[in-house]
Every structure is written in C-alpha cells, then in structure tokens.
Design a protein around this motif. Structure first.
Motif, PDB file in Angstrom:
ATOM      1  N   SER A   1      -3.372   1.134   7.016  1.00 31.32           N
ATOM      2  CA  SER A   1      -3.610   2.109   7.071  1.00 31.32           C
ATOM      3  C   SER A   1      -4.857   2.925   6.429  1.00 31.32           C
ATOM      4  O   SER A   1      -5.015   4.015   7.167  1.00 31.32           O
ATOM      5  N   VAL A   2      -4.866   2.214   5.596  1.00 34.37           N
ATOM      6  CA  VAL A   2      -6.471   2.732   4.553  1.00 34.37           C
ATOM      7  C   VAL A   2      -7.461   2.171   5.270  1.00 34.37           C
ATOM      8  O   VAL A   2      -8.411   2.385   4.361  1.00 34.37           O
TER       9      VAL A   2
ATOM     10  N   VAL B   1       0.991   4.909   3.121  1.00 33.19           N
ATOM     11  CA  VAL B   1      -0.011   4.088   2.696  1.00 33.19           C
ATOM     12  C   VAL B   1       0.297   2.382   2.777  1.00 33.19           C
ATOM     13  O   VAL B   1       1.105   2.357   1.946  1.00 33.19           O
TER      14      VAL B   1
ATOM     15  N   PRO C   1      -3.463   4.998  14.132  1.00 31.49           N
ATOM     16  CA  PRO C   1      -2.746   6.212  14.185  1.00 31.49           C
ATOM     17  C   PRO C   1      -2.551   7.079  15.604  1.00 31.49           C
ATOM     18  O   PRO C   1      -3.579   7.035  16.005  1.00 31.49           O
TER      19      PRO C   1
ATOM     20  N   THR D   1       5.377   4.706   9.118  1.00 30.21           N
ATOM     21  CA  THR D   1       4.618   6.467   8.228  1.00 30.21           C
ATOM     22  C   THR D   1       4.251   5.450   7.102  1.00 30.21           C
ATOM     23  O   THR D   1       4.568   4.545   6.449  1.00 30.21           O
TER      24      THR D   1
ATOM     25  N   SER E   1      -0.911  14.255   5.921  1.00 28.78           N
ATOM     26  CA  SER E   1      -0.974  12.994   5.318  1.00 28.78           C
ATOM     27  C   SER E   1      -0.289  12.592   5.046  1.00 28.78           C
ATOM     28  O   SER E   1       0.135  12.229   6.865  1.00 28.78           O
ATOM     29  N   PRO E   2      -0.564  10.930   4.804  1.00 33.75           N
ATOM     30  CA  PRO E   2      -0.176   9.808   5.104  1.00 33.75           C
ATOM     31  C   PRO E   2       1.940   9.438   5.569  1.00 33.75           C
ATOM     32  O   PRO E   2       1.888   8.996   6.701  1.00 33.75           O
TER      33      PRO E   2
ATOM     34  N   HIS F   1      -5.959  13.790   1.620  1.00 30.37           N
ATOM     35  CA  HIS F   1      -5.173  13.331   1.432  1.00 30.37           C
ATOM     36  C   HIS F   1      -5.789  11.561   1.839  1.00 30.37           C
ATOM     37  O   HIS F   1      -5.127  10.451   1.428  1.00 30.37           O
ATOM     38  N   TRP F   2      -6.714  11.611   3.351  1.00 34.72           N
ATOM     39  CA  TRP F   2      -7.064  10.329   3.677  1.00 34.72           C
ATOM     40  C   TRP F   2      -8.396   9.548   3.073  1.00 34.72           C
ATOM     41  O   TRP F   2      -8.335   8.425   3.058  1.00 34.72           O
TER      42      TRP F   2
END
Length: 262
Positions: free
Chosen positions: A82-83, A78, A142, A76, A131-132, A166-167
């Motif tokens: 994940s971005v 950032v 994900p 989990t 959220s991340p 958040h993303w």
C-alpha cells in the motif's frame, strides 16, 4: 435475534466510530446526524457509476437502527504493497474519479458533519478522511473508500491535502508508520498530484492549504475531544501534538515541497 448477533463480526481500524460490524455481505454502522446526507451521497455515487464506495442496502437502516451498507472486500491499512509509488498514483486517480462523480450532487444539503475546511467556495463533496484505514485494496490496488462520516462539501485541493496528510505523509518522521518513515515526501506529493491532475495554479496553493488544514484541524479536534468518545481518545493519545509537529515539519520543508510541485 440471537443468530444475528452470533454472525456479527466487529470491524476495527477507524479512530472515531465505535460499534461497526460486518453481517454477511453488509456492514452495520451507528447512525449520526450526517447519515441522511451520506446515504444520499452514496446513492448518487451509485447512480453516477462510481464503483469505489459502499452501496446503501435496502432502506439503509436495520431493525436495530443501524446503517446497512454493502461490504467492500479487501485489505486496509499500511502494508508494503500500500505504500508503493504505483499504489499512491492509483489512489490519486481514485480520488479524482470520486470527486468527479460527486459533481451534480447538492452542496448545500443539511446534516453534514462540521469540520475544518478551505476558505474558498466548495466544489465537490470531499471524503475528508481518506486515511489508510479507509482505503480498500484488492490485489494490491486501491479500489474502494469507506467511512464517509466526515464527508462534506469542500474544495478539491482541501481533500487532496487531507489525503496527502496520511499518504505522503505530511508528518514529522517520528509520527509516520515505519514503512513511510524515510520516504521522499516531496516526490510522493508530486506522484499523487500528477495522478490526480492537480493544476499548476493549485499546486502553488498546496502548502498554504496544508498549513490552513493543520491549524483548523487542531482547533476542531480539541473542541470535539471535550465531549468525550472517540475524539477524546484520539486527543488523549497525542493527536494535538502530532498536528503541531506536522506544522513544524511543514515549515522546515516547505521549499522542498515547492521544488517538487512547481
């Protein structure tokens, strides 16, 4: 009892819930007033075939009065993987699959945690805190969502906006993770909405709903902070100021977001 304690691994990363631990292939979490509703939702998701949420294990409560849920392996937070835009698109699809899986679940159950919301009639049970820290990645994809403590009936768009907070992220650059500080937020909002399948009509409401969400989240968080605990720590850590800066950023960049969406 002594052996059980030795095998408890504290899990960190959330902002509010204390005392979450891993025991083998399970997660133990403190119960709350929303636990019966959350367990009913998780059982519904399992029956619907949605694989991206924890399962309620056994009766759902252990000998210490804690929730017992299955552990979703992965990472989990950032990170570079994940971005990426493709991960963001996958997340949009995951949220859509989750919302679709909640269809048929009662939207008037008692016990849901109160929180900010849209003014329109609820359509689905939103996660409302994606959220991340609450999205699980496996092989840089994900695939799971955890921590349903803030889940509640809402509109699809409100949960989309909450996730984009958040993303995308819908935030002042000073408050973003360094890996997200210089991204094209409007382009990321478009990627997510395309992957989710947000309609043209709802895209026209997105900024309006985002502004509503910021205003109401500020009031809810300030109220909860007054009783102490994790909410008080978040508020003392500047949560209110971050929301205010996000509103100001949204006011300045509203036209840019519309240009990507409409």
């Amino acid at each position: 009892m002594f052996a059980s304690v030795l095998h408890e691994i504290p899990l960190q990363g959330g902002d509010v819930t204390d005392g979450v631990v891993r025991v083998g292939d399970t997660v133990r979490r403190p119960v709350s007033t929303s636990t019966p509703a959350v367990h009913a939702l998780l059982r519904h998701l399992e029956a619907a075939g949605f694989a991206g949420a924890p399962r309620v294990v056994g009766g759902g409560i252990d000998g210490f009065g804690r929730q017992v849920l299955s552990y979703l392996p992965g990472l989990t937070g950032v990170r570079p993987a994940s971005v990426r835009d493709d991960a963001l698109g996958r997340l949009g699809g995951l949220l859509r699959d989750y919302h679709d899986a909640t269809l048929g679940f009662p939207l008037r159950m008692e016990g849901w945690e109160g929180g900010s919301n849209d003014d329109r009639a609820p359509e689905v049970v939103g996660h409302c805190d994606l959220s991340p820290a609450n999205v699980v990645f496996r092989a840089d994809v994900p695939y799971g969502m955890i921590d349903f403590d803030l889940a509640r009936p809402t509109t699809r768009l409100f949960d989309v906006v909450t996730t984009l907070r958040h993303w995308a992220p819908l935030a002042d650059p000073v408050d973003r993770h360094p890996l997200l500080r210089n991204v094209d937020v409007g382009a990321r909002v478009r990627i997510f909405c395309d992957a989710y399948g947000v309609s043209a009509r709802e895209r026209r409401r997105l900024v309006e709903v985002a502004r509503l969400r910021f205003q109401r989240s500020y009031a809810v968080m300030r109220s909860r902070a007054s009783v102490g605990g994790g909410w008080a720590r978040m508020w003392a850590g500047g949560a209110g100021e971050r929301i205010r800066r996000a509103v100001a950023w949204l006011d300045v960049h509203e036209d840019e977001l519309y240009a990507h969406l409409v």
